[in-house]
Design a protein around this motif. Structure first.
Motif, PDB file in Angstrom:
ATOM      1  N   GLU A  95       9.455  58.877 132.442  1.00  0.00           N
ATOM      2  CA  GLU A  95       8.382  59.757 131.977  1.00  0.00           C
ATOM      3  C   GLU A  95       7.136  59.503 132.809  1.00  0.00           C
ATOM      4  N   THR A  96       6.507  60.568 133.327  1.00  0.00           N
ATOM      5  CA  THR A  96       5.262  60.387 134.066  1.00  0.00           C
ATOM      6  C   THR A  96       4.117  60.083 133.110  1.00  0.00           C
ATOM      7  N   ALA A  97       3.035  59.543 133.662  1.00  0.00           N
ATOM      8  CA  ALA A  97       1.861  59.246 132.840  1.00  0.00           C
ATOM      9  C   ALA A  97       1.327  60.520 132.198  1.00  0.00           C
ATOM     10  N   ARG A  98       1.314  61.626 132.940  1.00  0.00           N
ATOM     11  CA  ARG A  98       0.824  62.888 132.404  1.00  0.00           C
ATOM     12  C   ARG A  98       1.716  63.378 131.259  1.00  0.00           C
ATOM     13  N   ASP A  99       3.036  63.313 131.485  1.00  0.00           N
ATOM     14  CA  ASP A  99       3.961  63.769 130.443  1.00  0.00           C
ATOM     15  C   ASP A  99       3.803  62.928 129.177  1.00  0.00           C
ATOM     16  N   SER A 100       3.597  61.629 129.347  1.00  0.00           N
ATOM     17  CA  SER A 100       3.403  60.754 128.197  1.00  0.00           C
ATOM     18  C   SER A 100       2.140  61.136 127.438  1.00  0.00           C
ATOM     19  N   ALA A 101       1.061  61.427 128.174  1.00  0.00           N
ATOM     20  CA  ALA A 101      -0.198  61.819 127.530  1.00  0.00           C
ATOM     21  C   ALA A 101      -0.048  63.130 126.777  1.00  0.00           C
ATOM     22  N   LEU A 102       0.661  64.100 127.359  1.00  0.00           N
ATOM     23  CA  LEU A 102       0.862  65.386 126.690  1.00  0.00           C
ATOM     24  C   LEU A 102       1.718  65.212 125.431  1.00  0.00           C
ATOM     25  N   ARG A 103       2.715  64.361 125.527  1.00  0.00           N
ATOM     26  CA  ARG A 103       3.562  64.104 124.354  1.00  0.00           C
ATOM     27  C   ARG A 103       2.753  63.486 123.209  1.00  0.00           C
ATOM     28  N   VAL A 104       1.970  62.480 123.533  1.00  0.00           N
ATOM     29  CA  VAL A 104       1.176  61.810 122.502  1.00  0.00           C
ATOM     30  C   VAL A 104       0.138  62.762 121.917  1.00  0.00           C
ATOM     31  N   ALA A 105      -0.484  63.582 122.779  1.00  0.00           N
ATOM     32  CA  ALA A 105      -1.486  64.537 122.303  1.00  0.00           C
ATOM     33  C   ALA A 105      -0.875  65.516 121.310  1.00  0.00           C
ATOM     34  N   ALA A 106       0.318  66.016 121.626  1.00  0.00           N
ATOM     35  CA  ALA A 106       0.991  66.948 120.724  1.00  0.00           C
ATOM     36  C   ALA A 106       1.337  66.267 119.402  1.00  0.00           C
ATOM     37  N   GLN A 107       1.805  65.021 119.480  1.00  0.00           N
ATOM     38  CA  GLN A 107       2.147  64.283 118.264  1.00  0.00           C
ATOM     39  C   GLN A 107       0.913  64.033 117.408  1.00  0.00           C
ATOM     40  N   ARG A 108      -0.194  63.657 118.071  1.00  0.00           N
ATOM     41  CA  ARG A 108      -1.429  63.391 117.340  1.00  0.00           C
ATOM     42  C   ARG A 108      -1.928  64.671 116.649  1.00  0.00           C
ATOM     43  N   GLY A 109      -1.903  65.785 117.372  1.00  0.00           N
ATOM     44  CA  GLY A 109      -2.322  67.046 116.784  1.00  0.00           C
ATOM     45  C   GLY A 109      -1.427  67.468 115.636  1.00  0.00           C
ATOM     46  N   GLU A 110      -0.126  67.289 115.798  1.00  0.00           N
ATOM     47  CA  GLU A 110       0.806  67.692 114.741  1.00  0.00           C
ATOM     48  C   GLU A 110       0.573  66.878 113.467  1.00  0.00           C
ATOM     49  N   ALA A 111       0.274  65.588 113.627  1.00  0.00           N
ATOM     50  CA  ALA A 111       0.003  64.750 112.458  1.00  0.00           C
ATOM     51  C   ALA A 111      -1.243  65.222 111.717  1.00  0.00           C
ATOM     52  N   ILE A 112      -2.270  65.599 112.490  1.00  0.00           N
ATOM     53  CA  ILE A 112      -3.502  66.112 111.868  1.00  0.00           C
ATOM     54  C   ILE A 112      -3.222  67.424 111.153  1.00  0.00           C
ATOM     55  N   GLY A 113      -2.500  68.325 111.813  1.00  0.00           N
ATOM     56  CA  GLY A 113      -2.182  69.612 111.201  1.00  0.00           C
ATOM     57  C   GLY A 113      -1.370  69.467 109.927  1.00  0.00           C
ATOM     58  N   ALA A 114      -0.390  68.565 109.941  1.00  0.00           N
ATOM     59  CA  ALA A 114       0.443  68.362 108.760  1.00  0.00           C
ATOM     60  C   ALA A 114      -0.384  67.802 107.601  1.00  0.00           C
ATOM     61  N   ALA A 115      -1.273  66.865 107.905  1.00  0.00           N
ATOM     62  CA  ALA A 115      -2.121  66.288 106.859  1.00  0.00           C
ATOM     63  C   ALA A 115      -3.060  67.341 106.273  1.00  0.00           C
ATOM     64  N   GLU A 116      -3.611  68.194 107.138  1.00  0.00           N
ATOM     65  CA  GLU A 116      -4.496  69.254 106.661  1.00  0.00           C
ATOM     66  C   GLU A 116      -3.725  70.255 105.804  1.00  0.00           C
ATOM     67  N   ARG A 117      -2.517  70.579 106.205  1.00  0.00           N
ATOM     68  CA  ARG A 117      -1.724  71.535 105.419  1.00  0.00           C
ATOM     69  C   ARG A 117      -1.408  70.962 104.039  1.00  0.00           C
ATOM     70  N   ASP A 118      -1.068  69.681 103.990  1.00  0.00           N
ATOM     71  CA  ASP A 118      -0.786  69.047 102.701  1.00  0.00           C
ATOM     72  C   ASP A 118      -2.016  69.087 101.793  1.00  0.00           C
ATOM     73  N   GLU A 119      -3.197  68.934 102.412  1.00  0.00           N
ATOM     74  CA  GLU A 119      -4.429  68.928 101.624  1.00  0.00           C
ATOM     75  C   GLU A 119      -4.808  70.329 101.167  1.00  0.00           C
ATOM     76  N   LEU A 120      -4.686  71.301 102.072  1.00  0.00           N
ATOM     77  CA  LEU A 120      -5.127  72.665 101.764  1.00  0.00           C
ATOM     78  C   LEU A 120      -4.083  73.456 100.981  1.00  0.00           C
ATOM     79  N   ARG A 121      -2.805  73.124 101.116  1.00  0.00           N
ATOM     80  CA  ARG A 121      -1.702  73.792 100.415  1.00  0.00           C
ATOM     81  C   ARG A 121      -1.826  75.317 100.501  1.00  0.00           C
ATOM     82  N   PRO A 122      -1.716  75.871 101.704  1.00  0.00           N
ATOM     83  CA  PRO A 122      -1.989  77.305 101.864  1.00  0.00           C
ATOM     84  C   PRO A 122      -0.861  78.236 101.445  1.00  0.00           C
ATOM     85  N   GLY A 123       0.351  77.732 101.227  1.00  0.00           N
ATOM     86  CA  GLY A 123       1.461  78.626 100.906  1.00  0.00           C
ATOM     87  C   GLY A 123       1.957  79.357 102.149  1.00  0.00           C
TER      88      GLY A 123
END
Length: 214
Positions: A95-123
């Motif tokens: 894995e290149t350094a760039r690919d690793s950074a993009l992977r982690v960024a996507a994972q970090r964003g997904e965790a934030i989005g999932a937590a926000e969805r659980d809190e907001l419960r939008p249906g």
């Protein structure tokens, strides 16, 4: 007064804090208690020098031991640093350094989005309502979203500026992956994080709905 208290290395009375900046004790007390409310100081009643004297024990203040920073417009360099650090630590073989950074960024964003969805419960969400929810979440992250059209949200602030200007290909790629991850975590249908040309200080990504209504 906050700087004086941090430098004192001991609990400070209202009189001492007032004298440090040349204001009245009453005004100092007002601002000191505001700093306590904000979580920057903690207070208690304690005899000065450990000697109990006649009369009311004075109120003393000391740092709360928390970090505090204000930037206008909002900057989130700590988020970028965390992503890059985690990318270095978790980079896999091949894995290149760039690919690793993009992977982690996507994972970090997904965790934030999932937590926000659980809190907001939008249906269930259609594309347009999904954009509205995404605007709410990105406002909390400091992106200053603005709806340009029913299916397009522009982000007026880049929380990673000015670092994005130093390495735009890398930082903007990380930003796109991060925002795409938030959309994924929110489970928003028909919304994409798209790279665009942005003015100085603006975000290099905008959100586009692939369909109207919903």
């Amino acid at each position: 007064m906050y700087a004086f208290i941090r430098g004192a290395a001991r609990p400070v009375t209202r009189d001492e804090a007032a004298a440090s900046v040349g204001i009245s004790r009453k005004l100092a007390a007002f601002h000191l208690d505001k700093l306590v409310d904000a979580g920057l100081l903690r207070s208690r009643y304690e005899a000065v020098g450990g000697i109990r004297k006649v009369g009311r024990t004075p109120k003393v203040y000391e740092p709360a031991g928390v970090d505090f920073a204000v930037t206008i417009p909002p900057r989130r360099h700590g988020v970028l640093a965390d992503i890059l650090l985690d990318a270095v630590v978790t980079e896999t073989e091949g894995e290149t350094a760039r690919d690793s950074a993009l992977r982690v960024a996507a994972q970090r964003g997904e965790a934030i989005g999932a937590a926000e969805r659980d809190e907001l419960r939008p249906g269930r969400l259609g594309a347009e309502r999904g954009l509205t929810l995404t605007e709410t979440v990105l406002a909390r992250q400091g992106f200053e979203p603005r709806r340009e059209t029913p299916t397009c949200v522009r982000l007026r602030n880049c929380p990673f500026h000015p670092l994005a200007g130093q390495a735009p290909d890398l930082v903007c790629g990380i930003n796109q992956a991060f925002l795409g991850g938030i959309v994924t975590g929110l489970e928003v249908p028909g919304v994409d994080a798209v790279l665009v040309d942005a003015p100085v200080g603006g975000c290099c990504v905008e959100l586009r709905g692939t369909q109207a209504g919903g």
